[in-house]
Write a protein that holds these residues in place. Structure first.
Motif, mmCIF file in Angstrom:
data_model
loop_
_atom_site.group_PDB
_atom_site.id
_atom_site.type_symbol
_atom_site.label_atom_id
_atom_site.label_comp_id
_atom_site.label_asym_id
_atom_site.label_seq_id
_atom_site.Cartn_x
_atom_site.Cartn_y
_atom_site.Cartn_z
ATOM 1 N N PHE A 80 50.591 33.263 36.068
ATOM 2 C CA PHE A 80 50.492 34.257 37.135
ATOM 3 C C PHE A 80 49.780 35.497 36.644
ATOM 4 O O PHE A 80 50.044 35.988 35.560
ATOM 5 N N GLU A 81 48.865 36.006 37.476
ATOM 6 C CA GLU A 81 48.334 37.338 37.246
ATOM 7 C C GLU A 81 49.314 38.303 37.914
ATOM 8 O O GLU A 81 49.968 37.942 38.896
ATOM 9 N N ALA A 82 49.386 39.524 37.398
ATOM 10 C CA ALA A 82 50.320 40.495 37.970
ATOM 11 C C ALA A 82 50.030 40.709 39.457
ATOM 12 O O ALA A 82 50.932 40.998 40.252
ATOM 13 N N PRO A 111 35.436 46.535 32.596
ATOM 14 C CA PRO A 111 34.629 46.480 33.826
ATOM 15 C C PRO A 111 35.114 45.334 34.695
ATOM 16 O O PRO A 111 35.447 44.263 34.177
ATOM 17 N N SER A 112 35.182 45.555 36.001
ATOM 18 C CA SER A 112 35.602 44.488 36.924
ATOM 19 C C SER A 112 34.544 43.397 36.951
ATOM 20 O O SER A 112 33.351 43.672 36.840
ATOM 21 N N GLY A 113 34.982 42.157 37.139
ATOM 22 C CA GLY A 113 34.048 41.045 37.288
ATOM 23 C C GLY A 113 33.789 40.732 38.754
ATOM 24 O O GLY A 113 33.020 39.828 39.071
ATOM 25 N N THR A 114 34.439 41.466 39.663
ATOM 26 C CA THR A 114 34.270 41.164 41.086
ATOM 27 C C THR A 114 33.826 42.375 41.912
ATOM 28 O O THR A 114 33.482 42.225 43.068
ATOM 29 N N GLU A 115 33.898 43.563 41.320
ATOM 30 C CA GLU A 115 33.498 44.763 42.055
ATOM 31 C C GLU A 115 32.674 45.646 41.127
ATOM 32 O O GLU A 115 32.791 45.550 39.901
ATOM 33 N N VAL A 119 34.989 50.133 37.273
ATOM 34 C CA VAL A 119 35.713 49.909 36.014
ATOM 35 C C VAL A 119 37.190 50.054 36.346
ATOM 36 O O VAL A 119 37.569 50.932 37.130
ATOM 37 N N ARG A 120 38.036 49.169 35.796
ATOM 38 C CA ARG A 120 39.481 49.280 36.042
ATOM 39 C C ARG A 120 40.177 49.926 34.846
ATOM 40 O O ARG A 120 39.867 49.596 33.698
ATOM 41 N N ILE A 121 41.133 50.803 35.158
ATOM 42 C CA ILE A 121 41.977 51.371 34.094
ATOM 43 C C ILE A 121 43.424 51.019 34.426
ATOM 44 O O ILE A 121 43.885 51.259 35.549
HETATM 45 P P1 NG1 Z 1 38.311 41.728 38.244
HETATM 46 O O1 NG1 Z 1 37.608 42.398 39.369
HETATM 47 O O2 NG1 Z 1 37.421 41.037 37.236
HETATM 48 O O3 NG1 Z 1 39.346 42.628 37.624
HETATM 49 C C1 NG1 Z 1 39.997 40.646 40.010
HETATM 50 C C2 NG1 Z 1 41.412 40.539 39.515
HETATM 51 C C3 NG1 Z 1 41.567 39.212 38.806
HETATM 52 C C4 NG1 Z 1 41.176 38.041 39.701
HETATM 53 C C5 NG1 Z 1 39.807 38.301 40.343
HETATM 54 C C6 NG1 Z 1 39.428 37.274 41.374
HETATM 55 C C7 NG1 Z 1 42.902 42.340 38.736
HETATM 56 C C8 NG1 Z 1 43.143 43.391 37.743
HETATM 57 N N1 NG1 Z 1 41.761 41.640 38.600
HETATM 58 O O4 NG1 Z 1 39.144 40.514 38.901
HETATM 59 O O5 NG1 Z 1 42.868 39.094 38.351
HETATM 60 O O6 NG1 Z 1 42.162 37.787 40.648
HETATM 61 O O7 NG1 Z 1 39.731 39.598 40.933
HETATM 62 O O8 NG1 Z 1 39.932 37.512 42.646
HETATM 63 O O9 NG1 Z 1 43.732 42.139 39.613
#
Ligand code: NG1
Ligand code: ZN
Length: 530
Positions: free
Chosen positions: A369-371, A499-503, A506-508
């Motif tokens: 599970f992801e949080a 860095p986010s892979g979907t947006e 940058v996430r902190i």
């Molecule tokens: P990114 O944007 O790479 O953090 C986010 C979620 C991932 C995953 C993907 C796909 C967080 C912190 N990151 O990825 O866990 O679910 O989207 O939807 O929630």
């Protein structure tokens, strides 16, 4: 196939109109919907090649999950329901970014390099979410699939996990389930109803909940589920599609903002859930009598499942190796609980479901599970076989057989092909029912460390590169030292930047022992990221 049959490629309608490079990221290609038509066309082409290589059906899902309505995206699903293999992510990125004049030569190159037998039939199973841009993008993908003579099996509007299920069922010829949406609803709901049988409520557990559907495809799926579940679970749906998709609602919003969604009739101390725009994530929450918001996220769901499975294994006298897979976003308290109380191995992997799924496959029973609420449980085939034998073994006691039978039904209720908000919801409801718990009782398993996540717009997110499952910055130089220096000042402090892979952000993420320190910790770290 001779190469001259590629003469209609590229299609003039789907030429590459944007010069910016786009990457196959955490969940496929995601960006503004209006920049995606040529991407979908080319992914249609690639899906055919992938299907021929694997000699199996491939999934193509059009969604941008929890992102804003104006975004969209596409990802390919491999034959066993997994995310596209990493080496093909690179092939996909290259194919999508080449100039139109190099498209045919790139396809020829892939065919040669991957030794693809072009005479093999290709099947591509397509699905899309409810975004306005999705039908146009589907047309582009279909044109790509047809340009390489692939067969399209379109399931229309489906949740992402439903498409994973359909791909797996199509490829395993009914071993996993019937490859139809009806088959999906029947499989999950029958198992759910069987475990519950006639007793709908139990102890503190009441079979009713409030559900925020993020104005996405999940609303359609939940309404369909209701027909199959009958009176066994009352679900009151909010944000069921008339409002703006993912806008101030949905699992991502509720988890990150730690507030209830909009347009939601909050009932004090009442079990509530939020799912995301394509229904693969779920979080539980409630608001107490002092107006305090409480979230029970993916970590709480994972620990609840792990504990229950451990109990059932003990009752049935079956012994398997259980493991729990998390990412760095997991709350530190949950990891402590898994290791010290449940005494189950906990493994931390990089963000992105493919990393969790692959790691979970290493255990007899792997829970991941992801949080943010994205996850599922994987059971090895040999485990399922042993449990099935235990159910009917006359040498086993009635108690043992009953526990094994519960396990078997739980396995049927779980969408093992990928994290599935609705399957996870049925599972959580089953466990709470079995324990006779309300949401407050469940929350008491452990106390979350105060935590916060923020998004930051930066000039160029690619400047930040990371290692150690995304928890340590390698570049820019000096950034990690500055973060370490700040974090060291906080008790049980932990903070990382990636860095986010979907947006395009940058996430902190930060957590620490005292709630009053949390804002300062995250702000201080944000100030060194600029
Ligand atoms: P990114 O944007 O790479 O953090 C986010 C979620 C991932 C995953 C993907 C796909 C967080 C912190 N990151 O990825 O866990 O679910 O989207 O939807 O929630
Ligand atoms: Zn999603």
């Amino acid at each position: 196939m001779e190469y001259f049959q590629l003469k209609n490629i590229p299609n003039v309608k789907y030429t590459r109109k944007y010069s910016d490079n786009i990457q196959y990221g955490t969940a496929g290609f995601r960006t503004k919907a209006n920049a995606l038509e040529h991407v979908l066309y080319r992914m249609g082409l690639l899906a055919v090649l992938r299907s021929k290589v694997k000699n199996a059906a491939i999934g193509l899902m059009i969604t941008a999950s929890h992102n804003i309505e104006s975004d969209n995206g596409v990802k390919l699903i491999d034959p066993a329901g997994e995310m596209l293999e990493a080496s093909w992510e690179r092939i996909a990125t290259n194919l999508v970014n080449v100039e139109d004049r190099n498209l045919v030569s790139t396809i020829k190159h892939i065919i040669k390099e991957e030794n693809i037998n072009m005479s093999v039939d290709a099947i591509v199973i397509t699905g899309r979410d409810t975004r306005e841009s999705s039908p146009t993008l589907l047309n582009a993908a279909v044109m790509g699939i047809k340009a390489l003579y692939g067969i399209v099996q379109d399931f229309g509007i489906v949740t992402t996990p439903q498409l994973h299920y359909l791909v797996v069922c199509t490829n395993t010829k009914s071993n996993y389930g019937d490859p139809t949406l009806h088959g999906y609803y029947v499989k999950l709901s029958e198992a759910f109803k069987y475990v519950r049988q006639k007793q709908i409520n139990n102890g503190q557990y009441v079979a009713e909940l409030l559900l925020d559907a993020a104005n996405g495809v999940g609303a359609i799926a939940v309404k369909e589920f209701q027909k199959y579940l009958g009176t066994t679970l009352a679900i009151n749906i909010y944000n069921d599609g008339y409002g703006k998709l993912n806008f101030m609602c949905g699992a991502d919003f509720v988890k990150v903002e730690q507030v209830p969604p909009v347009n939601f009739h909050v009932k004090r101390n009442f079990r509530s859930v939020s799912i995301d725009g394509d229904a693969d994530r779920i979080v539980y929450f409630y608001v107490d009598e002092y107006e305090k918001f409480h979230i029970l996220d993916g970590d709480k769901i994972a620990t609840l499942i792990a504990e229950y499975l451990k109990e059932l294994l003990k009752e049935s006298h079956l012994s398997f190796q259980l493991g729990l897979v998390q990412t760095a976003y997991a709350n530190g308290s949950s990891t402590d609980y898994i290791l010290n109380v449940l005494q189950i191995p906990a493994v931390c992997v990089s963000t992105g479901i493919k990393h969790l799924h692959n790691k979970a496959l290493e255990f007899d029973i792997g829970i991941y599970f992801e949080a943010n609420g994205h996850g599922t449980v994987l059971f090895k085939e040999t485990v399922i076989k042993t449990i099935k034998e235990a159910v009917t073994n006359p040498e086993r006691s009635t108690n043992e057989k009953e526990a094994a039978s519960k396990l078997l039904n739980i396995i049927n209720m779980i969408n093992q092909t990928v994290g599935d908000a609705l399957s996870d919801m049925l599972l959580v409801e089953t466990i709470l029912h079995a324990k006779g718990w309300d949401i407050m009782e469940w929350e008491k398993m452990y106390d979350d460390l105060p935590n916060k996540q923020i998004k930051m717009k930066v000039y160029d997110k690619s400047i930040i590169t990371t290692t150690n499952v995304g928890t340590q910055c390698i570049t820019p130089e000096g950034l990690q030292d500055a973060i370490d220096e700040i974090v060291s000042q906080y008790k049980r402090g932990r903070c990382f930047v990636r860095p986010s892979g979907t947006e395009d952000i940058v996430r902190i993420y930060a957590e620490c022992e005292n709630l009053c320190d949390l804002d300062k910790l995250i702000k201080d770290v944000a100030s060194v990221v600029y």
